[in-house]
Design an enzyme around this catalytic site. Structure first.
Site, PDB file in Angstrom:
ATOM      1  N   CYS A  23       1.133  -1.324  -0.444  1.00  0.00           N
ATOM      2  CA  CYS A  23       0.035  -0.135   0.240  1.00  0.00           C
ATOM      3  C   CYS A  23       0.314   1.264  -0.251  1.00  0.00           C
ATOM      4  O   CYS A  23       1.977   1.662  -1.043  1.00  0.00           O
ATOM      5  CB  CYS A  23      -1.535  -0.100   1.278  1.00  0.00           C
ATOM      6  SG  CYS A  23      -0.128  -0.455   2.787  1.00  0.00           S
ATOM      7  N   ASN A  24       1.111   2.109   1.138  1.00  0.00           N
ATOM      8  CA  ASN A  24       1.392   3.146   0.238  1.00  0.00           C
ATOM      9  C   ASN A  24       3.221   2.978   1.961  1.00  0.00           C
ATOM     10  O   ASN A  24       3.929   3.067   1.033  1.00  0.00           O
ATOM     11  CB  ASN A  24       0.667   4.430   1.230  1.00  0.00           C
ATOM     12  CG  ASN A  24       0.006   5.351   0.042  1.00  0.00           C
ATOM     13  OD1 ASN A  24      -0.968   4.685  -0.070  1.00  0.00           O
ATOM     14  ND2 ASN A  24       0.330   6.352  -0.848  1.00  0.00           N
TER      15      ASN A  24
END
Length: 204
Positions: free
Chosen positions: A149-150
């Site tokens: 994800c981030n």
């Protein structure tokens, strides 16, 4: 009491001391807001080469790769953008569950993008079927998938925990501990944690 009322009525904002407040926006930008009486002055606050502000952007790369299983890896977006690290770990597929992160090497790797917001209200389990199907495909083909994800601590970690609960019939705690051991920074948001604790997967 009368003297207090008179004092309040006669009070002037000009008697207030100058007050400065540091404001941080969602993008990490900082401003100093200075109030003096009715006047408000806003100036940009630079963090470069200055220790006057407490907020410092983290510009270091997080290239740690958590090996959940030989075919299932977990990381932040930094690894997904680093071809050297991807090659080192023999990554062939990437499951991108971030928001606003482009797939860096579409000519070299196979991608699946499932945009998920990292907020407690998001129903993370509703994304599990398509994520798990992609991971299963990679496993069956004998390849390696990187889930990111981030930051690689909430959304992608939740997918990894859910996958172990679904495919290996692990309890929440067993799955969470396994993912945490592989990537110590794992920390799903409170909403995701509760959903994982309540998750009752059906056999694949």
């Amino acid at each position: 009491m009368n003297s207090l009322a008179s004092e309040i009525q006669g009070f002037s904002k000009s008697h207030l001391k100058k007050q400065s407040t540091r404001v941080t926006t969602v993008t990490g930008e900082q401003f100093i807001e200075t109030r003096s009486g009715d006047e408000v002055q806003v100036t940009e606050c630079s963090t470069e080469g200055s220790s006057s502000c407490g907020f410092v952007k983290d510009l270091s790369l997080d290239l740690h790769v958590g090996v959940i299983k030989p075919f299932l890896l977990l990381s932040s977006q930094d690894v997904a953008q680093d071809i050297g690290t991807l090659t080192k770990h023999k990554v062939t597929h990437v499951l991108n569950v971030a928001y606003g992160v482009e797939n860096a090497f579409p000519d070299l790797l196979s991608y699946k993008t499932v945009t998920v917001l990292d907020v407690p209200e998001t129903d993370i389990t509703s994304y599990f079927p398509e994520c798990f199907a992609f991971i299963d495909q990679v496993r069956d083909e004998g390849d390696v998938v990187l889930v990111h994800c981030n930051a690689g601590v909430s959304r992608s970690a939740s997918v990894a925990v859910g996958y172990l609960m679904s495919r290996d019939a692990l309890t929440f705690q067993e799955a969470f501990d396994a993912v945490k051991a592989a990537r110590p920074s794992t920390c799903p948001n409170p909403g995701f944690l509760q959903q994982l604790k309540n998750y009752r997967p059906t056999p694949p």
